[in-house]
Write a protein that holds these residues in place. Structure first.
Motif, PDB file in Angstrom:
ATOM      1  N   PRO A 159       0.709  -1.400  -0.135  1.00 55.94           N
ATOM      2  CA  PRO A 159       0.094  -0.256   0.112  1.00 55.94           C
ATOM      3  C   PRO A 159       0.752   0.726  -0.132  1.00 55.94           C
ATOM      4  CG  PRO A 159       0.391  -1.006   2.644  1.00 55.94           C
ATOM      5  CD  PRO A 159       1.000  -1.412   1.669  1.00 55.94           C
ATOM      6  N   THR A 160       0.232   2.724  -0.013  1.00 56.45           N
ATOM      7  CA  THR A 160       0.872   3.970  -0.265  1.00 56.45           C
ATOM      8  C   THR A 160       1.406   4.236   1.092  1.00 56.45           C
ATOM      9  OG1 THR A 160      -1.095   4.661  -0.227  1.00 56.45           O
ATOM     10  CG2 THR A 160       0.329   4.065  -2.460  1.00 56.45           C
ATOM     11  N   ALA A 161       0.738   3.726   1.701  1.00 55.88           N
ATOM     12  CA  ALA A 161       0.792   3.648   3.593  1.00 55.88           C
ATOM     13  C   ALA A 161       0.185   2.729   3.962  1.00 55.88           C
ATOM     14  CB  ALA A 161      -0.485   4.575   3.994  1.00 55.88           C
ATOM     15  N   GLY A 162       1.443   2.125   5.390  1.00 58.84           N
ATOM     16  CA  GLY A 162       1.003   1.335   6.133  1.00 58.84           C
ATOM     17  C   GLY A 162       2.165  -0.029   5.593  1.00 58.84           C
ATOM     18  N   PRO A 163       2.005  -1.049   6.583  1.00 55.57           N
ATOM     19  CA  PRO A 163       2.982  -2.253   6.646  1.00 55.57           C
ATOM     20  C   PRO A 163       2.616  -2.936   4.969  1.00 55.57           C
ATOM     21  CG  PRO A 163       1.479  -3.053   7.751  1.00 55.57           C
ATOM     22  CD  PRO A 163       1.025  -1.641   7.844  1.00 55.57           C
ATOM     23  N   VAL A 164       3.612  -4.213   4.373  1.00 51.12           N
ATOM     24  CA  VAL A 164       3.651  -4.739   3.365  1.00 51.12           C
ATOM     25  C   VAL A 164       2.560  -6.312   3.902  1.00 51.12           C
ATOM     26  CG1 VAL A 164       4.742  -5.996   1.755  1.00 51.12           C
ATOM     27  CG2 VAL A 164       5.388  -3.915   1.926  1.00 51.12           C
ATOM     28  N   GLN A 165       2.200  -6.872   3.219  1.00 51.50           N
ATOM     29  CA  GLN A 165       1.665  -8.167   4.104  1.00 51.50           C
ATOM     30  C   GLN A 165       1.833  -9.114   2.952  1.00 51.50           C
ATOM     31  OE1 GLN A 165      -2.065  -5.948   3.828  1.00 51.50           O
ATOM     32  NE2 GLN A 165      -2.841  -5.812   6.667  1.00 51.50           N
ATOM     33  N   GLY A 166       1.817  -9.836   3.475  1.00 50.14           N
ATOM     34  CA  GLY A 166       2.526 -11.604   2.379  1.00 50.14           C
ATOM     35  C   GLY A 166       3.948 -12.146   1.908  1.00 50.14           C
ATOM     36  N   THR A 167       3.856 -12.772   1.162  1.00 47.54           N
ATOM     37  CA  THR A 167       5.100 -12.919   0.592  1.00 47.54           C
ATOM     38  C   THR A 167       5.171 -13.715  -1.162  1.00 47.54           C
ATOM     39  OG1 THR A 167       7.594 -14.139   0.838  1.00 47.54           O
ATOM     40  CG2 THR A 167       4.764 -15.080   2.016  1.00 47.54           C
ATOM     41  N   LEU A 168       6.346 -13.540  -1.703  1.00 46.77           N
ATOM     42  CA  LEU A 168       6.463 -13.948  -3.050  1.00 46.77           C
ATOM     43  C   LEU A 168       7.093 -15.510  -2.600  1.00 46.77           C
ATOM     44  CD1 LEU A 168       6.671 -11.689  -5.130  1.00 46.77           C
ATOM     45  CD2 LEU A 168       4.762 -12.589  -4.717  1.00 46.77           C
ATOM     46  N   GLY A 169       7.580 -15.868  -1.447  1.00 43.36           N
ATOM     47  CA  GLY A 169       8.126 -16.940  -0.959  1.00 43.36           C
ATOM     48  C   GLY A 169       9.700 -16.725  -0.515  1.00 43.36           C
ATOM     49  N   THR A 170      10.679 -16.014  -0.589  1.00 44.59           N
ATOM     50  CA  THR A 170      11.782 -15.866  -0.296  1.00 44.59           C
ATOM     51  C   THR A 170      11.494 -14.595   0.215  1.00 44.59           C
ATOM     52  OG1 THR A 170      13.023 -15.155  -2.646  1.00 44.59           O
ATOM     53  CG2 THR A 170      12.449 -17.116  -2.093  1.00 44.59           C
ATOM     54  N   ALA A 171      12.209 -13.767   0.676  1.00 46.41           N
ATOM     55  CA  ALA A 171      12.950 -12.385   1.093  1.00 46.41           C
ATOM     56  C   ALA A 171      13.597 -11.493   0.126  1.00 46.41           C
ATOM     57  CB  ALA A 171      14.037 -12.766   2.713  1.00 46.41           C
ATOM     58  N   GLY A 172      14.132 -12.438  -0.299  1.00 48.90           N
ATOM     59  CA  GLY A 172      14.883 -11.188  -1.803  1.00 48.90           C
ATOM     60  C   GLY A 172      14.072 -10.723  -2.538  1.00 48.90           C
TER      61      GLY A 172
END
Length: 273
Positions: free
Chosen positions: A45-58
């Motif tokens: 989002p434009t403000a607030g935390p990122v949510q979810g994952t694509l599988g790896t931190a990189g």
């Protein structure tokens, strides 16, 4: 620690939550090689935390950077993009952008604000009305508004996001409030999509003089539409609201405000004497 994966239903619900709060959000989905279902989701989002994952931190870091640039209109937009990880591995992701309805922020809840709120809602704006008077900042006076808030005019935008999707109209009851609002808005980056201020020639001149004396750049001050609205010879609050709304439409549609009949001249062109 990475966020847990997001299932499609949860992701859709959270996108709606962001839009209801007036925030744009990018959804990034990992595209599997060789076909098959989409895997992994990130909500940025434009403000607030990122949510979810694509599988790896990189991969998440690269995807977040891509999404933030897309939201800032400083990079690739929607569609499939290839990301290259530090170890040389490649991954394809699909970026989807969701933007909230344009916002009309009316600062001042007096007699002009009421019809302006109604017209703004008819045009599809998410209307927000701000005032410091408890008897004026009420949902009963503004039934079409998405939010009515009582604020301190010394810093009315402290807890409110104002950005390129926001249209701000200042209809406050005094020069000192106009000045304080403009001083804070003109210091923001990006500036609002539209910034207008009602007022007499004397009131506008006094406000501009004070801001120039304090070092506000002329090019930023030139973005302020003051007095606000198109020249309709409007007198009543409803007529003034129509004038302001017409200027906002002309602004985002790049219109001229010229009467279409004057441009087409049907009688002269097709039925000459």
């Amino acid at each position: 620690m990475m966020e847990p994966p997001l299932d499609p239903a949860t992701a859709a619900a959270r996108v709606l939550d962001h839009l209801d709060a007036g925030r744009a959000v990018a959804v990034v989905v990992r595209v599997p090689t060789g076909g098959g279902p989409l895997t992994g989701r990130l909500l940025v989002p434009t403000a607030g935390p990122v949510q979810g994952t694509l599988g790896t931190a990189g991969l998440d870091r690269l995807a977040v950077d891509l999404a933030e640039r897309a939201l800032d209109r400083d990079g690739p937009g929607e569609g499939i993009h290839k990301l290259v990880l530090p170890d040389g591995a490649e991954a394809e992701v699909y970026v989807e952008l969701h933007a909230p309805s344009p916002e009309l922020m009316i600062v001042g809840a007096g007699h002009i604000a009421q019809p302006l709120s109604t017209v703004g809602a008819l045009l599809g704006f998410r209307v927000v009305v701000l005032d410091d008077r408890p008897d004026f900042a009420t949902t009963q006076r503004f039934p079409d508004a998405a939010r009515v808030a009582r604020v301190d005019f010394s810093n009315p935008f402290r807890d409110l996001p104002v950005g390129r999707n926001t249209h701000v109209v200042l209809v406050t009851r005094g020069h000192k409030y106009d000045y304080e609002c403009l001083r804070r808005l003109l210091a923001r980056d990006p500036l609002p999509a539209y910034l207008g201020m009602i007022g007499s020639r004397r009131r506008v001149r006094a406000t501009f003089a004070q801001l120039l004396d304090e070092g506000v750049p002329r090019d930023r001050l030139a973005r302020v539409r003051a007095p606000v609205g198109l020249d309709l010879r409007a007198q009543t609050p409803a007529e003034i609201a129509v004038s302001v709304a017409a200027e906002m439409v002309a602004s985002w549609r790049d219109g001229t405000g010229e009467p279409l009949s004057d441009r087409e001249r049907v009688l002269e062109r097709f039925f000459p004497e």
